[in-house]
Design a protein around this motif. Structure first.
Motif, short mmCIF file in Angstrom:
data_model
loop_
_atom_site.label_atom_id
_atom_site.label_comp_id
_atom_site.label_asym_id
_atom_site.label_seq_id
_atom_site.Cartn_x
_atom_site.Cartn_y
_atom_site.Cartn_z
N ALA A 13 21.34 70.53 -33.38
CA ALA A 13 20.02 69.87 -33.38
C ALA A 13 18.90 70.91 -33.35
N ALA A 14 19.10 71.99 -32.58
CA ALA A 14 18.09 73.05 -32.50
C ALA A 14 17.92 73.71 -33.87
N ARG A 15 19.02 73.89 -34.54
CA ARG A 15 18.96 74.54 -35.85
C ARG A 15 18.15 73.72 -36.84
N ARG A 16 18.30 72.40 -36.73
CA ARG A 16 17.55 71.53 -37.64
C ARG A 16 16.06 71.50 -37.31
N ARG A 17 15.76 71.62 -36.02
CA ARG A 17 14.37 71.44 -35.61
C ARG A 17 13.52 72.70 -35.75
N LEU A 18 14.18 73.86 -35.63
CA LEU A 18 13.42 75.12 -35.62
C LEU A 18 13.39 75.75 -37.00
N PRO A 19 12.28 76.41 -37.34
CA PRO A 19 12.30 77.22 -38.56
C PRO A 19 13.27 78.38 -38.36
#
Ligand SMILES: Cc1cc2nc3c(=O)[nH]c(=O)nc-3n(C[C@H](O)[C@H](O)[C@H](O)COP(=O)(O)O)c2cc1C
Length: 400
Positions: A13-19
């Motif tokens: 989820a972090a990977r999807r949310r962060l540039p």
């Protein structure tokens, strides 16, 4: 984020949310990522030897550290520039830790001032210190930590210079974060981050005093700090028995066995590999904490069974924050608490104090003792007790 079942889900989820520029700053390691991987692989080399028909209905993972009770045997490690992941991330981390009955160490490199984290976080955090070059500046930070009510100070010693994080250089990562031509599209592709984090809390932030020079620090600086700080004092970034002994001799209350999550010296040994000999040498005199690669409750239980008093979590909780702020941090802590509880039950173990090497075996083939001795007469598939291996390592250390 309700559907996240484990830390890997939060990482996704972090990977999807962060540039990408921010995600790689969080997730990456130095150079080839050897130590980053070694931290994880070290857990693979150890297996559990569970006991059956033990009444575990009254089990508890509560423990004590540095004279204080905590609801679980882990807390949150210092995470510099966490504010790149979420607006006021440090407050989110502090509040999540406080709600879970766990400690949180605030980095020197926090976007939110220490005093504000102490006020809004529910409790004063521990404070992690990078020593500024000038004594006056160091004394001022120490004074602020005292006045804010921090119970413990943690001096990080494994950053005489920055690690060689090539992904950051490739991405043009720097502080303050500037979205250059190459990364601006990436930012636009993550509008929630752009609007909620970048525009609201990163643009225009003054981070000039982050360019500290630390390559001159030595144990005399630590001795000064010991005199200046009357409360609990920890040294973070110890990987050898020699440095653990020096920390004890200079009056530390505890150490954090750590390689900075594989972000500093690539090729440094895994924290878990360094742990047993250090526990054997100073475990009676110092609190021994450990961090690096903890992503499962089972990892935490293994470190405790190897003699650690406490575990610190880095990325595991930061992924949660990046995914959904305080709620995500709480979720990461809850996931790990429930995993620790389950592993203890399945092991037949009722308390943290009972955890020890009797519950562990080296995975066949990875036992350093078996690799170094003649195998004749022994069954290579029958793993030996970690206890023996630890004893052997300690004897070896003493001989050297
Ligand atoms: C994004 C990030 C920032 C960090 N900043 C600091 C810091 O400011 N001070 C410090 O002592 N350690 C810092 N660390 C290291 C952590 O405190 C901890 O040692 C490490 O993350 C543990 O490994 P893990 O992430 O695999 O759990 C940082 C780690 C990460 C991932």
């Amino acid at each position: 984020m309700a559907q996240a079942r484990n830390i890997e889900d939060l990482r996704f989820a972090a990977r999807r949310r962060l540039p990408r520029i921010v995600y790689e700053y969080v997730d990456g390691g130095a150079e080839e990522g050897r130590t980053l991987r070694a931290n994880r692989e070290a857990f693979e080399a150890i297996r559990f030897a569970p006991r059956m028909l033990v009444d575990v209905s009254r089990r508890s993972q509560a423990t004590r550290l540095l004279g204080r009770p905590f609801a679980a045997p882990f807390g949150i490690a210092p995470l510099g520039a966490a504010g790149l992941c979420w607006r006021d991330a440090e407050v989110a981390l502090a509040r999540a830790a406080c709600a879970a009955g766990l400690p949180f160490a605030l980095s020197t490199h926090s976007f939110v001032p220490l005093e504000e984290v102490a006020r809004r976080g529910g409790a004063a955090p521990w404070f992690q210190l990078y020593l500024p070059r000038e004594r006056d500046a160091a004394a001022a930070l120490v004074r602020r930590a005292l006045e804010a009510g921090c119970e413990a100070l943690m001096l990080t010693v494994d950053v005489p210079v920055g690690g060689n994080r090539e992904h950051d250089r490739r991405n043009g990562f720097g502080l303050p974060l500037r979205l250059g031509a190459r990364t601006v599209l990436d930012g636009l592709a993550h509008p929630r981050w752009l609007a909620g984090v970048y525009l609201r809390s990163i643009v225009g932030r003054d981070l000039r005093d982050w360019t500290l020079r630390r390559d001159r620090a030595d144990w005399s600086d630590f001795a000064w700090l010991r005199d200046a700080w009357p409360r609990k004092l920890l040294v973070k970034g110890v990987l050898t028995v020699e440095d653990a002994e020096l920390a004890a001799r200079h009056g530390a209350d505890g150490i954090v066995v750590s390689n900075h999550g594989g972000r500093q010296l690539d090729g440094a040994l895994a924290s878990l590999e360094a742990l047993p000999a250090i526990v054997a040498a100073v475990g009676e005199r110092l609190s021994v904490l450990v961090d690096g690669g903890f992503r499962r409750g089972a990892d935490i239980v293994k470190a405790l069974a190897l003699g650690a008093d406490f575990v610190l979590l880095g990325r595991a909780v930061l992924y949660g924050v990046a995914a959904s702020g305080e709620a995500g941090a709480r979720q990461a802590l809850e996931i790990l608490k429930s995993e620790v509880d389950r592993v203890m039950a399945l092991l037949g173990c009722n308390s943290v104090a009972e955890l020890g090497p009797q519950y562990l075996r080296w995975k066949s083939g990875s036992d350093p003792k078996l690799q170094n001795q003649e195998r004749s007469g022994s069954d290579p598939d029958f793993p030996s007790s970690v206890d023996e291996v630890v004893r052997d390592r300690v004897v070896h250390q003493l001989r050297v």
